[in-house]
Design an enzyme around this catalytic site. Sequence first.
Site, short mmCIF file in Angstrom:
data_model
loop_
_atom_site.label_atom_id
_atom_site.label_comp_id
_atom_site.label_asym_id
_atom_site.label_seq_id
_atom_site.Cartn_x
_atom_site.Cartn_y
_atom_site.Cartn_z
N CYS A 158 17.47 57.97 27.71
CA CYS A 158 18.26 57.29 26.45
C CYS A 158 19.47 57.41 27.75
O CYS A 158 20.16 58.53 27.25
CB CYS A 158 18.18 57.94 25.86
SG CYS A 158 17.37 56.63 25.26
N CYS A 164 10.15 60.97 20.86
CA CYS A 164 10.21 60.07 21.85
C CYS A 164 10.92 59.07 19.91
O CYS A 164 9.64 58.73 20.08
CB CYS A 164 10.01 59.61 22.62
SG CYS A 164 11.26 58.25 23.47
N TYR A 182 6.53 35.41 40.32
CA TYR A 182 6.54 36.41 40.03
C TYR A 182 5.39 36.72 38.46
O TYR A 182 6.24 36.99 37.95
CB TYR A 182 7.49 37.11 40.63
CG TYR A 182 8.30 37.38 41.23
CD1 TYR A 182 7.88 38.42 42.48
CD2 TYR A 182 8.88 36.08 42.01
CE1 TYR A 182 8.56 38.57 44.05
CE2 TYR A 182 10.02 36.67 43.22
CZ TYR A 182 9.45 37.37 43.74
OH TYR A 182 9.99 37.33 45.00
N GLU A 203 1.38 35.52 41.93
CA GLU A 203 1.59 36.97 41.44
C GLU A 203 0.33 38.02 42.91
O GLU A 203 -0.33 37.31 43.30
CB GLU A 203 0.57 36.80 40.44
CG GLU A 203 0.44 38.49 39.83
CD GLU A 203 1.78 39.35 39.54
OE1 GLU A 203 2.23 40.77 40.68
OE2 GLU A 203 3.29 38.87 39.38
N CYS A 244 16.03 42.04 35.52
CA CYS A 244 16.17 43.20 34.87
C CYS A 244 17.13 44.01 35.39
O CYS A 244 16.96 45.13 35.53
CB CYS A 244 14.90 43.78 34.98
SG CYS A 244 13.98 43.74 35.93
#
Length: 415
Positions: free
Chosen positions: A94, A174, A276, A299, A371
């Site tokens: 984090c 976590c 993808y 893919e 991302c």
Amino acid sequence: MTAGEVIGERRGLEEAERVELTVDAVAPGGHCVARFDGQVVFVRHALPGERVVAEVTELHRGFARADAVEILDASPDRVESPCPYAKPGRCGGCDLQHVAPGAQLGWKTAVVREQLTRLAGLTDAEVDALAVRVEALPGGLLGWRSRVRYAVDGAGRAGLLKHRSHEVVPIERCLIAHPAIQELPVLTPSGTRWPDAEAVETVASTGGDVSVVAVAEGVPTPVSGPAVVREVAAGRDWSLPASGFWQVHPAAADTLVGAVLDLLAPRPGETAWDLYGGAGLFAAALAGRVGDARVTLVESSEQGVAAARENLADLPRVEVVAARVETALARRRVTGPVDLVVLDPPRSGAGAQVVRDVVAARPRAVAYVACDPAAFARDVRTFTGLGWRLAALRGFDLFPMTQHVELVGLLLPPA
């Protein structure tokens, strides 16, 4: 005189040295930028505007990395980290537990804007026109992560890695993990040891399955729970191996599907590519909108191809191509013309050649799911260099408490 300064001369920093710094803007990677005697220092555990004592952790040519170990003047956006492991020298999972919730969204929005101007080459006015902002997902900042991979140390204890390190930090819990994962007897307090494993993967699926998989020499072995888990997204049930890829936030799959469909606005009869494509999340959503038109999914992962073929077996107009996207386009295993393209590449981005091949197919629109803002920005620059434009952009906080952000952009050809 600040700690470590030498009057009348410039000098370099030393590793493990502690210096006083005034922190400037946020930077990619969960850092803020500071300067010491003209040298750039990327500081973790800090916030813009703060005055901190920072300990140097790495030295590189032209810059250094450091951790803020003492806060002298705190930002109003600073909060106490809920997790005792989200501290300098401890777990690196984090990046932003010390940042208030709204400020986390602002932090990520600032990084996206900076990458679009610096790497994509967009002007401030062009970025302003996109009205970029990062949206929170339901569920809050803790207890959201439905897939957690724990590393295993030499003593067989499961834990998480230090920042930019292979050193394992044994932990008791976590806090961003799904509550069902937090209750699993995987970590040190349970007394569990994993002497033969290099990692332990845990899953709490949206379909209600909870599984543990031990990984040794890259081979996953189910330990408890089903080996194949059920996920629910886009109005469908999905079956995939517990160790297979799926979005880690429970709301992520539906959020991304909704954004892609909103931006592309598919019409009956339009053909589509899902590049993808993984298990086929976007291909299934597109197939539901284009009717009898063909949807082609590409893919390269054997596991992903198998999952796509199994989960999309009821959609005969969806073709699954087992190949790298670059290869499929270059060798014309998928060919244009095509109306719609979804690009959902890995963190490294699609790359210039894939972008050129997609543009050559002359689609009506491309939805790019990213991302990594930097890779996305580099690919946007390739698109704009070919005359295309970034017409819309949405950001989503799929990874609360971390520096990561997900983007969905709409790219359109010249009018």
